[in-house]
Design a protein around this motif. Structure first.
Motif, PDB file in Angstrom:
ATOM      1  N   ASP A 193      -0.711 -10.940   9.092  1.00 18.63           N
ATOM      2  CA  ASP A 193      -0.750 -10.406   7.733  1.00 18.63           C
ATOM      3  C   ASP A 193      -0.710  -8.879   7.763  1.00 18.63           C
ATOM      4  O   ASP A 193       0.034  -8.249   6.997  1.00 18.63           O
ATOM      5  CB  ASP A 193      -2.012 -10.878   7.008  1.00 18.63           C
ATOM      6  N   LEU A 194      -1.515  -8.268   8.625  1.00 19.41           N
ATOM      7  CA  LEU A 194      -1.538  -6.810   8.728  1.00 19.41           C
ATOM      8  C   LEU A 194      -0.172  -6.262   9.115  1.00 19.41           C
ATOM      9  O   LEU A 194       0.302  -5.266   8.557  1.00 19.41           O
ATOM     10  CB  LEU A 194      -2.576  -6.379   9.766  1.00 19.41           C
ATOM     11  N   VAL A 195       0.472  -6.918  10.064  1.00 20.99           N
ATOM     12  CA  VAL A 195       1.787  -6.474  10.524  1.00 20.99           C
ATOM     13  C   VAL A 195       2.834  -6.638   9.424  1.00 20.99           C
ATOM     14  O   VAL A 195       3.604  -5.712   9.141  1.00 20.99           O
ATOM     15  CB  VAL A 195       2.186  -7.270  11.784  1.00 20.99           C
ATOM     16  N   SER A 196       2.875  -7.803   8.797  1.00 29.58           N
ATOM     17  CA  SER A 196       3.889  -8.081   7.782  1.00 29.58           C
ATOM     18  C   SER A 196       3.727  -7.184   6.565  1.00 29.58           C
ATOM     19  O   SER A 196       4.718  -6.677   6.018  1.00 29.58           O
ATOM     20  CB  SER A 196       3.816  -9.550   7.350  1.00 29.58           C
ATOM     21  N   PHE A 197       2.483  -6.990   6.128  1.00 33.76           N
ATOM     22  CA  PHE A 197       2.239  -6.165   4.946  1.00 33.76           C
ATOM     23  C   PHE A 197       2.708  -4.733   5.180  1.00 33.76           C
ATOM     24  O   PHE A 197       3.391  -4.136   4.333  1.00 33.76           O
ATOM     25  CB  PHE A 197       0.748  -6.180   4.593  1.00 33.76           C
ATOM     26  N   LEU A 198       2.377  -4.164   6.329  1.00 31.78           N
ATOM     27  CA  LEU A 198       2.743  -2.774   6.594  1.00 31.78           C
ATOM     28  C   LEU A 198       4.253  -2.630   6.760  1.00 31.78           C
ATOM     29  O   LEU A 198       4.857  -1.686   6.211  1.00 31.78           O
ATOM     30  CB  LEU A 198       2.029  -2.276   7.851  1.00 31.78           C
ATOM     31  N   PHE A 199       4.881  -3.546   7.494  1.00 34.09           N
ATOM     32  CA  PHE A 199       6.325  -3.466   7.676  1.00 34.09           C
ATOM     33  C   PHE A 199       7.044  -3.559   6.344  1.00 34.09           C
ATOM     34  O   PHE A 199       7.996  -2.808   6.079  1.00 34.09           O
ATOM     35  CB  PHE A 199       6.799  -4.581   8.607  1.00 34.09           C
ATOM     36  N   HIS A 200       6.599  -4.468   5.497  1.00 36.09           N
ATOM     37  CA  HIS A 200       7.184  -4.630   4.165  1.00 36.09           C
ATOM     38  C   HIS A 200       7.033  -3.358   3.354  1.00 36.09           C
ATOM     39  O   HIS A 200       7.983  -2.876   2.725  1.00 36.09           O
ATOM     40  CB  HIS A 200       6.506  -5.802   3.456  1.00 36.09           C
ATOM     41  N   ARG A 201       5.852  -2.774   3.364  1.00 38.64           N
ATOM     42  CA  ARG A 201       5.581  -1.570   2.576  1.00 38.64           C
ATOM     43  C   ARG A 201       6.467  -0.408   3.022  1.00 38.64           C
ATOM     44  O   ARG A 201       6.989   0.343   2.198  1.00 38.64           O
ATOM     45  CB  ARG A 201       4.100  -1.200   2.692  1.00 38.64           C
ATOM     46  N   ILE A 202       6.649  -0.272   4.323  1.00 39.41           N
ATOM     47  CA  ILE A 202       7.520   0.783   4.834  1.00 39.41           C
ATOM     48  C   ILE A 202       8.974   0.499   4.457  1.00 39.41           C
ATOM     49  O   ILE A 202       9.715   1.393   4.045  1.00 39.41           O
ATOM     50  CB  ILE A 202       7.368   0.920   6.359  1.00 39.41           C
ATOM     51  N   HIS A 203       9.383  -0.749   4.569  1.00 38.86           N
ATOM     52  CA  HIS A 203      10.769  -1.119   4.304  1.00 38.86           C
ATOM     53  C   HIS A 203      11.181  -0.817   2.864  1.00 38.86           C
ATOM     54  O   HIS A 203      12.291  -0.326   2.625  1.00 38.86           O
ATOM     55  CB  HIS A 203      10.991  -2.603   4.600  1.00 38.86           C
ATOM     56  N   ILE A 204      10.304  -1.112   1.901  1.00 40.50           N
ATOM     57  CA  ILE A 204      10.668  -0.885   0.496  1.00 40.50           C
ATOM     58  C   ILE A 204      10.334   0.528   0.042  1.00 40.50           C
ATOM     59  O   ILE A 204      10.516   0.861  -1.133  1.00 40.50           O
ATOM     60  CB  ILE A 204       9.991  -1.911  -0.444  1.00 40.50           C
ATOM     61  N   ASP A 205       9.836   1.363   0.964  1.00 39.15           N
ATOM     62  CA  ASP A 205       9.520   2.757   0.656  1.00 39.15           C
ATOM     63  C   ASP A 205       8.560   2.832  -0.537  1.00 39.15           C
ATOM     64  O   ASP A 205       8.802   3.531  -1.532  1.00 39.15           O
ATOM     65  CB  ASP A 205      10.807   3.528   0.346  1.00 39.15           C
ATOM     66  N   ALA A 206       7.446   2.095  -0.400  1.00 38.82           N
ATOM     67  CA  ALA A 206       6.514   1.934  -1.529  1.00 38.82           C
ATOM     68  C   ALA A 206       5.703   3.185  -1.836  1.00 38.82           C
ATOM     69  O   ALA A 206       5.186   3.331  -2.943  1.00 38.82           O
ATOM     70  CB  ALA A 206       5.566   0.770  -1.245  1.00 38.82           C
ATOM     71  N   ASP A 207       5.572   4.090  -0.882  1.00 38.84           N
ATOM     72  CA  ASP A 207       4.714   5.259  -1.066  1.00 38.84           C
ATOM     73  C   ASP A 207       5.548   6.518  -1.276  1.00 38.84           C
ATOM     74  O   ASP A 207       6.432   6.826  -0.478  1.00 38.84           O
ATOM     75  CB  ASP A 207       3.799   5.437   0.149  1.00 38.84           C
ATOM     76  N   ASN A 208       5.235   7.245  -2.346  1.00 36.92           N
ATOM     77  CA  ASN A 208       5.934   8.491  -2.637  1.00 36.92           C
ATOM     78  C   ASN A 208       5.276   9.700  -1.982  1.00 36.92           C
ATOM     79  O   ASN A 208       5.930  10.709  -1.733  1.00 36.92           O
ATOM     80  CB  ASN A 208       6.005   8.721  -4.156  1.00 36.92           C
ATOM     81  N   ASP A 209       3.979   9.601  -1.730  1.00 34.81           N
ATOM     82  CA  ASP A 209       3.234  10.712  -1.147  1.00 34.81           C
ATOM     83  C   ASP A 209       3.632  10.878   0.325  1.00 34.81           C
ATOM     84  O   ASP A 209       3.498   9.940   1.116  1.00 34.81           O
ATOM     85  CB  ASP A 209       1.733  10.426  -1.258  1.00 34.81           C
ATOM     86  N   PRO A 210       4.120  12.062   0.715  1.00 34.75           N
ATOM     87  CA  PRO A 210       4.515  12.276   2.117  1.00 34.75           C
ATOM     88  C   PRO A 210       3.387  11.995   3.103  1.00 34.75           C
ATOM     89  O   PRO A 210       3.633  11.540   4.223  1.00 34.75           O
ATOM     90  CB  PRO A 210       4.921  13.751   2.152  1.00 34.75           C
ATOM     91  N   ARG A 211       2.133  12.257   2.690  1.00 32.82           N
ATOM     92  CA  ARG A 211       1.008  11.990   3.578  1.00 32.82           C
ATOM     93  C   ARG A 211       0.846  10.495   3.823  1.00 32.82           C
ATOM     94  O   ARG A 211       0.542  10.066   4.942  1.00 32.82           O
ATOM     95  CB  ARG A 211      -0.272  12.583   2.991  1.00 32.82           C
ATOM     96  N   ALA A 212       1.043   9.707   2.772  1.00 35.06           N
ATOM     97  CA  ALA A 212       0.953   8.250   2.914  1.00 35.06           C
ATOM     98  C   ALA A 212       2.083   7.733   3.791  1.00 35.06           C
ATOM     99  O   ALA A 212       1.876   6.844   4.636  1.00 35.06           O
ATOM    100  CB  ALA A 212       0.979   7.585   1.545  1.00 35.06           C
ATOM    101  N   LYS A 213       3.281   8.270   3.596  1.00 33.50           N
ATOM    102  CA  LYS A 213       4.415   7.861   4.425  1.00 33.50           C
ATOM    103  C   LYS A 213       4.129   8.135   5.900  1.00 33.50           C
ATOM    104  O   LYS A 213       4.381   7.293   6.770  1.00 33.50           O
ATOM    105  CB  LYS A 213       5.678   8.614   3.999  1.00 33.50           C
ATOM    106  N   LYS A 214       3.622   9.321   6.169  1.00 34.41           N
ATOM    107  CA  LYS A 214       3.324   9.694   7.552  1.00 34.41           C
ATOM    108  C   LYS A 214       2.254   8.790   8.140  1.00 34.41           C
ATOM    109  O   LYS A 214       2.363   8.352   9.301  1.00 34.41           O
ATOM    110  CB  LYS A 214       2.876  11.158   7.609  1.00 34.41           C
TER     111      LYS A 214
END
Length: 235
Positions: A193-214
């Motif tokens: 779950d941890l792996v899938s959730f994070l990969f999905h979030r990165i893939h759809i570019d869910a975070d606009n904040d550069p700090r969150a992206k990093k």
């Protein structure tokens, strides 16, 4: 034997399934390591039951048993990082398959299989391919979901006549049936779950904040070396 833990993560854009393939000799150690992540969080922040689930959405958004860490993003990132590091420190492999939902709807309208069925088919193909290459067998343990009996029937069909599509193959290394369990009772389902959730979030570019992206990229870097396949189907 590869104990293959499967869970989904999806949005209106894409439907993902992830699998963590854990050798039977690593399963107890990884479970204990993830237990230690929760115990460490209890020692640092308190107010967390020992059986608290390491659930990606809840940690990321400070929900349920992680709600008292609202307003403490560094603490939540630390917990997530500890859990991913525990996974990365074990001899597991990660497979991720997805389908683009916009393209699926555009191409097939309402006349398509459920996205879970599509991604599970692709996932089983890649698990079978990896297991055969490794001279292993795989046992599938998936998070509970709707349509479980149908997915078991599909696996029986894939054993008998093969999957569909341009990478169709007969599934020969997956033993028994698909076993469904509650993620709340399985640290290894929580791992995927941890792996899938994070990969999905990165893939759809869910975070606009550069700090969150990093932060997301740094988290993903911990487990990325364990990934042996990732693909999104764009119909």
């Amino acid at each position: 034997m590869l104990l293959t833990y499967v869970d989904e993560s999806h949005s209106s854009e894409v439907y993902f399934l992830g699998a963590v393939l854990c050798p039977e000799t690593e399963a107890i150690s990884l479970t204990e390591a993830l237990d230690e992540v929760v115990l460490k969080a209890i020692g640092a922040y308190g107010h967390i039951p020992p059986d608290t689930e390491l659930h990606g959405y809840d940690i990321f958004h400070a929900k349920r048993d992680w709600a008292h860490l609202s307003g403490k993003p560094r603490a939540r990132i630390g917990v997530y990082a500890d859990a991913l590091q525990a996974i990365a420190d074990h001899d597991v492999k990660i497979i991720l398959t997805g389908v683009d939902l916009v393209g699926l709807q555009r191409r097939y309208g309402k006349n398509h299989d459920h996205p879970h069925s599509i991604t599970l088919t692709h996932l089983l193909e890649r698990v079978d391919e990896f297991a055969k290459r490794s001279s292993e067998l795989a046992l599938i343990i998936a998070d509970e979901c709707e349509g479980q009996d149908g997915y078991r029937r599909e696996l029986r069909q894939y054993r008998a006549t093969g999957t569909w599509g341009y990478k169709a193959r007969k599934i020969t290394t997956v033993v028994d049936t698909i076993h469904f369990a509650s993620s709340s009772a399985s640290r290894l389902l929580q791992a995927v779950d941890l792996v899938s959730f994070l990969f999905h979030r990165i893939h759809i570019d869910a975070d606009n904040d550069p700090r969150a992206k990093k932060a997301n990229e740094q988290l993903w870097a911990r487990v990325e070396p364990r990934v042996v396949h990732h693909r999104v189907w764009y119909p």
